[in-house]
Design an enzyme around this catalytic site. Structure first.
Site, mmCIF file in Angstrom:
data_model
loop_
_atom_site.group_PDB
_atom_site.id
_atom_site.type_symbol
_atom_site.label_atom_id
_atom_site.label_comp_id
_atom_site.label_asym_id
_atom_site.label_seq_id
_atom_site.Cartn_x
_atom_site.Cartn_y
_atom_site.Cartn_z
ATOM 1 N N SER A 372 0.912 -1.259 0.006
ATOM 2 C CA SER A 372 0.065 0.034 0.014
ATOM 3 C C SER A 372 0.881 1.361 0.022
ATOM 4 C CB SER A 372 -0.858 -0.061 1.262
ATOM 5 O OG SER A 372 -0.148 0.305 2.357
ATOM 6 N N HIS A 515 8.947 21.006 20.054
ATOM 7 C CA HIS A 515 9.993 21.824 19.937
ATOM 8 C C HIS A 515 10.896 21.897 20.814
ATOM 9 C CE1 HIS A 515 11.557 25.226 17.859
ATOM 10 N NE2 HIS A 515 10.704 25.811 17.507
ATOM 11 N N ASP A 519 13.930 21.258 16.134
ATOM 12 C CA ASP A 519 13.862 22.328 15.730
ATOM 13 C C ASP A 519 13.286 22.479 14.215
ATOM 14 O OD1 ASP A 519 15.246 23.534 18.108
ATOM 15 O OD2 ASP A 519 17.106 23.268 17.187
#
Length: 542
Positions: A372, A515, A519
């Site tokens: 798939s 975060h 980054d």
């Protein structure tokens, strides 16, 4: 005041555990939810998290050593606190603990004639079947009051926060009492059932062993006769006298007989190699893997339901209250923790899928092969993560953990919510292996037969809603992962190539990043590499 942490019971048959790895050391700061150690049980190695905050003051079981359940594992408290009394077991209880202890003695050890446990009677409590389980729901009782129970018989199917598991009896006798009815939930260690000789008077036993609240009413059939000949009340398992016996649960034997499966060919995954219901079901499905698949793979497809909708007369209001399942409660807790503790940001990219479509069509011309687009995305992610290990990370208070192995979790929609089975060492798998493994795990997920070990250890997650026609969406990170990829549908639309408007096929990918560990530039570079693999699938063979 310092808190004693004891060796947890992480499986229904666990009597002792081995500390495989300590992830914290004495003097480290501990936050609620931090992973203290990896503990090896009789079934798997599981992460054990702290439910307390403070400083790790003492480690009672070093790495590699084994200890019984409830042995002193660690002590957490304030830095510099005197814990000598806790270690020696002589510390004085505080006022609240004294009250609780007094209440416990009053409610559980009353010297009444009915509080003594009759000979050979066993109280079976709600087991802790996963590392995060605090309560369980009885999905199905496979025995009823009055039934004879043998060692190894499946008593019930219990729904945890992760899966529905068979719970087998380790004792023989008659089922005298059921403490938790089908569909009801109860905390771990609540009275689940009582097993003993037929006709034993168990009046008062459930009440005296009940942990809080009123005890359920006893079944009349269970209390109509007096106690029979007393024998030892030791609950040790009887040894098998047959060297050629096939160890299988009765339910597994029943399913095998109905499907014509020879149990000697089935590999058992239960304790001591015992064959369980899921082993028989998986044997059937794995035997049929070579059968050509004619329908496209839809991993996140919601199960079809045929429940009739209630009739609502015009102008009237109607509401329905649906009890939260253990899975739904856990989803609510985990995703709320993730979205409110991890600073999410999102990166979106559009990928040309024309070459991927040609490659998939060519691959699927091979007999007994069905790959798939989701399999291709998983493979591309695994290879991109090897090139960008900073995305394959997890956050801890003291350091960022970079995983140099790739275990990709695949989000699978089930009736009660969402589970994430894990493909271990995905980067080492071929497209066909990924496809077969994902299919097997999806079948287990939809039948609620995934084991905890099959949902642990992911380093990255893929969620695909493309089969529903969703163009793009954002996902909540499956912690402790640092990122999750949201996969949209492949769309045929006008695109600009070499200054010309042509018809092309594109797919939108959105990467949610934590975060604290990833980054913006790091996430962007990962997506660029991912796009290169998908737009030129032949490069995944290099």
């Amino acid at each position: 005041m310092a808190t004693k942490i004891t060796m947890p019971r992480l499986s229904d048959t666990m009597t002792e555990g081995t500390v495989a790895t300590w992830l914290k050391k004495v003097g480290d700061k501990i936050s609620e939810g931090d992973i203290l150690a990896e503990i090896e049980t009789d079934k798997a190695t599981m992460e054990f998290e702290s439910f307390n905050s403070g400083t790790l003051l003492y480690i009672g079981i070093p790495e590699g050593e084994t200890a019984a359940v409830d042995s002193l594992l660690a002590i957490i408290g304030k830095e510099g606190e005197d814990i000598s009394g806790l270690i020696s077991g002589t510390i004085e209880l505080d006022a609240q603990q004294k009250v609780e202890a007094k209440e416990e003695i009053t409610t559980e050890k009353l010297p009444t004639s009915n509080s003594q446990l009759p000979a050979n009677v066993i109280v079976v409590t709600m087991p802790r079947l996963s590392d995060t389980m605090t309560e369980g729901t009885v999905a199905t009782w496979l025995k009823k009051v009055g039934d004879e129970v043998k060692e190894g018989d499946i008593l019930a199917e219990i729904e945890t926060d992760k899966a529905t598991m068979e719970f087998e009896s380790f004792n023989a006798g008659t089922l005298l009492f059921i403490g938790i009815n089908e569909g009801q939930s109860a905390p771990v260690d609540s009275v689940l059932a009582i097993i003993g000789p037929a006709g034993t008077d168990i009046t008062g036993i459930a009440e005296n062993y009940k942990k809080g609240g009123s005890a359920p009413a006893l079944d009349a059939a269970a209390t109509s006769k007096s106690e029979v000949s007393p024998t030892s009340s030791n609950s040790q398992l009887p040894a098998s006298n047959s060297s050629d016996r096939i160890f299988a649960s009765p339910l597994a034997k029943q399913i095998a007989a109905s499907k014509g499966i020879n149990l000697s060919q089935v590999k058992g995954t239960g304790e001591n190699g015992r064959i369980t219901k899921s082993d028989v079901e998986n044997f059937t499905s794995s035997a049929s893997v070579s059968t050509p698949v004619t329908q496209p793979q839809t991993i996140n497809n919601e199960p079809q339901t045929t429940t009739a909708k209630p009739f609502v007369p015009a102008g009237e209001t109607l509401t329905e209250v649906v009890k939260n399942s253990q899975m739904r409660k856990t989803i609510a807790i985990r995703l709320s923790e993730s979205i409110f503790t991890a600073p999410h940001f999102y990166l979106t990219i559009e990928v040309a899928m024309d070459e991927a479509m040609k490659s998939r069509a060519a691959i699927n011309t091979i007999p007994d092969t069905k790959v798939s687009f989701n399999d291709m995305v998983i493979k591309a992610c695994a290879m991109a993560l090897k090139r960008h290990p900073k995305v394959n990370t997890q956050w801890s208070a003291d350091a960022i953990i970079i995983n140099h192995h790739v275990n990709i979790g695949v989000a699978v929609a089930v009736e009660d919510g969402l589970v994430v089975p894990v493909l271990k060492f995905t980067d080492q798998m071929s497209l066909t292996q990924i496809g077969n493994n994902v299919k097997d795990l999806a079948v287990k997920a939809k039948s609620k037969k995934l084991q905890p070990a099959e949902m642990e250890g992911s380093t990255f997650t893929v969620s695909n809603l493309g089969m529903f026609g969703i163009q793009s969406f954002t996902s909540i990170i499956n912690q402790p992962n640092s990122a999750i990829l949201s996969v949209g549908a492949i769309e045929e639309k006008p695109v600009v190539r070499n200054g010309q408007i042509v018809v092309g096929n594109t797919m939108t990918l959105t990467l949610a990043c934590d975060h604290r560990t990833v980054d913006g530039a790091t996430g962007a570079q990962f997506l660029q590499t991912l796009r290169q693999y998908l737009e030129n699938p032949v490069t995944m063979l290099a």
